[in-house]
Design a protein around this motif. Structure first.
Motif, short mmCIF file in Angstrom:
data_model
loop_
_atom_site.label_atom_id
_atom_site.label_comp_id
_atom_site.label_asym_id
_atom_site.label_seq_id
_atom_site.Cartn_x
_atom_site.Cartn_y
_atom_site.Cartn_z
N UNK A 215 0.82 -1.09 -0.13
CA UNK A 215 -0.09 0.17 -0.08
C UNK A 215 0.78 1.32 0.11
N UNK A 216 1.84 1.21 0.80
CA UNK A 216 2.87 2.33 0.75
C UNK A 216 3.40 2.76 -0.50
N UNK A 217 4.03 1.60 -1.37
CA UNK A 217 4.77 1.75 -2.40
C UNK A 217 3.81 2.21 -3.56
N UNK A 218 2.34 1.69 -3.56
CA UNK A 218 1.49 2.02 -4.55
C UNK A 218 1.32 3.52 -4.39
N UNK A 219 0.91 4.15 -2.99
CA UNK A 219 0.89 5.37 -2.95
C UNK A 219 1.97 6.22 -3.56
N UNK A 220 3.10 6.01 -3.20
CA UNK A 220 4.25 6.64 -3.66
C UNK A 220 4.37 6.86 -5.10
N UNK A 221 4.03 5.52 -5.68
CA UNK A 221 4.08 5.38 -7.12
C UNK A 221 3.11 6.24 -7.88
N UNK A 222 1.61 6.02 -7.43
CA UNK A 222 0.82 6.76 -8.11
C UNK A 222 0.88 8.38 -7.70
N UNK A 223 1.27 8.73 -6.72
CA UNK A 223 1.48 10.22 -6.59
C UNK A 223 2.36 10.84 -7.64
N UNK A 224 3.51 9.96 -8.07
CA UNK A 224 4.51 10.43 -8.91
C UNK A 224 3.97 10.08 -10.44
N UNK A 225 2.90 9.45 -10.80
CA UNK A 225 2.22 9.12 -11.91
C UNK A 225 2.94 7.74 -12.68
N UNK A 226 3.43 7.05 -11.72
CA UNK A 226 4.14 5.55 -12.04
C UNK A 226 3.30 4.50 -11.63
N UNK A 227 3.48 3.35 -12.28
CA UNK A 227 2.99 2.13 -12.04
C UNK A 227 3.72 1.41 -11.13
N UNK A 228 3.13 0.69 -10.07
CA UNK A 228 3.54 -0.26 -9.34
C UNK A 228 3.48 -1.91 -9.63
N UNK A 229 4.70 -2.35 -10.08
CA UNK A 229 4.58 -3.75 -10.74
C UNK A 229 5.12 -4.58 -9.34
#
Length: 469
Positions: A215-229
């Motif tokens: 959840x933390x990594x998804x939040x950081x990725x999405x805030x930067x416009x990136x995808x979490x794989x």
């Protein structure tokens, strides 16, 4: 998934029935998509992966067989010349029209297996590939593009690390910043808004067994416009990354999902738009690179999925018991289910109830020589397990990560990631009785402890000079 159909219906209908458009939770609507693959009715309302899989409609064989039929054709015929043009133009396809072009694009049997795994992972869609590395490389090439940037955990499977640190920079100009994925500040500092396309982690790191805070990594990725794989190879059923915020979930299906150590395969799970982009005739990494799964392999794997949850429960049960007993002996053991593991509470919070902490544990013998001596006795003297890479087999598999599956990582980077020279990665199997296997382990450990330093032993695939302590 396709609706359950009468047994007398032909294979073309049984395996190519169009999917209803869904809202991501299995509720249909009247919208008709022109995409080649539409969101699968993934039973997202079922939080338990086994329940979701069981709730999915069954795909019958051509003559009503309880197992799906194998569509072994490489190419598919059409009844009218203009149909071919429409297929290549994307106006027709497997979902809306029961039409296929060529099995490098979509194959009915492979698509049926892909739908099953999508249901298991709780994603809109999925598509299976010829290997886990082909799934990983195709996703990264599709999402990142030339000159893009990736933020990745510094502790990854050696092949993935080599892909990100060597191959993609050389071939595509892709750059990767490796970080401690558990350090939110470090991840945020590494992300470059507008440039970073993917944040990449493993649910449970190979081989150190750190549990990612998805959840933390998804939040950081999405805030930067990136995808979490997220690579979920170590923890199918145990953790469902897509339900925790991951955009894409990949697996080496060769491991726990297969369970037989006899198949090489992979899968990409994500949105229907992702799968469609990967299979695009002009620009799709899967379509153009061609890591195609064989239909016979797909049919074989489909028959193994129903007992994956049971297998994972037993893998987890035995791994937890062995880890607890090893700890009592004073051994340096790492297992996410142990109270002293720093991520035990995280895994309990993020994991699916009832499936334990997975079937992997690590035993640190201090030196490579000592690790080799223990593995020698575990295989050749007491028959506890087998010296082999990979994981998820019914037998216990053991390897010294530093000189095998993590050997692509530079020594200084292995040390930074916590991969010591004497670290033995153990995939705990479920053959024999638990007490029988534990007795075999204790006997092998006693032999190592009794041996005098400097004494040479003939061990498989180990040079004698490496055995000295």
């Amino acid at each position: 998934m396709a609706h359950i159909l009468a047994a007398a219906e032909p294979l073309a209908l049984l395996m190519k029935r169009p999917l209803p458009q869904t809202d991501g939770y299995g509720y249909g609507d009247d919208h008709i998509s022109t995409d080649v693959v539409k969101p699968t009715k993934a039973c997202h309302r079922e939080s338990d992966p086994a329940a979701a899989l069981a709730a999915a409609p069954h795909v019958f064989g051509e003559y009503g067989g309880v197992n799906m039929s194998i569509e072994a054709s490489a190419t598919f015929t059409v009844m009218e010349p203009d149909t071919m043009r429409r297929l290549f133009a994307g106006e027709m396809g497997p979902e809306g029209d029961d039409m296929y072009i060529y099995s490098r694009h979509f194959n009915p049997t492979v698509l049926a297996l892909s739908r099953q795994i999508a249901v298991l992972e709780g994603t809109e869609a999925a598509y299976c590939t010829a290997s886990g590395m082909s799934a990983i490389s195709s996703v990264l090439m599709q999402l990142v593009g030339a000159g893009g940037h990736v933020v990745a955990s510094r502790c990854l499977y050696g092949g993935t690390h080599a892909l990100l640190s060597s191959f993609l920079p050389r071939t595509s100009g892709v750059s990767t910043t490796f970080v401690d994925a558990d350090d939110e500040a470090a991840v945020r500092a590494a992300v470059r808004p507008g440039e970073t396309k993917v944040v990449y982690v493993e649910t449970m790191s190979n081989p150190t067994l750190a549990v990612a805070d998805i959840p933390m990594l998804a939040r950081v990725a999405h805030e930067a416009g990136a995808k979490l794989v997220v690579d979920n190879t170590f923890t199918p059923v145990v953790v469902s990354p897509a339900r925790l915020g991951a955009d894409v979930v990949v697996h080496s299906v060769s491991k726990f999902i297969s369970g037989g150590a006899d198949i090489i395969a992979g899968v990409i799970c994500g949105s229907a738009s992702l799968v469609n982009s990967l299979m695009d005739l002009q620009d799709g990494a899967l379509m153009l690179l061609g890591p195609t799964m064989n239909a016979k392999v797909a049919a074989e794997l489909s028959g193994r999925l129903p007992h994956l949850p049971l297998r994972m429960q037993e893998h987890s049960r035995r791994a937890a018991e062995f880890a607890t007993r090893m700890r009592r002996l004073g051994l340096r053991v790492t297992y996410p289910g142990l109270p002293e593991h720093p991520h035990q509470d995280r895994l309990r919070r993020l994991g699916n109830p009832g499936y334990g902490a997975g079937g992997m544990l690590c035993l640190d013998m201090g030196t490579e020589a000592r690790a080799n001596r223990l593995m020698h006795h575990l295989q050749n003297t007491t028959q506890f397990g087998l010296m082999a890479v990979s994981l998820g087999y019914c037998e216990t598999l053991m390897s010294c990560s530093g000189n095998s599956t993590s050997s692509e990582i530079a020594p200084e980077d292995r040390a930074r990631a916590g991969i010591s020279p004497g670290l033995i990665r153990v995939s705990v199997g479920y053959t024999g009785t638990l007490e029988q296997r534990w007795t075999q382990f204790e006997r092998a450990l006693a032999l190592v402890q009794q041996e005098t330093p400097g004494k040479h032993h003939k061990m498989m695939f180990v040079k004698p000079s490496a055995l000295e302590i």
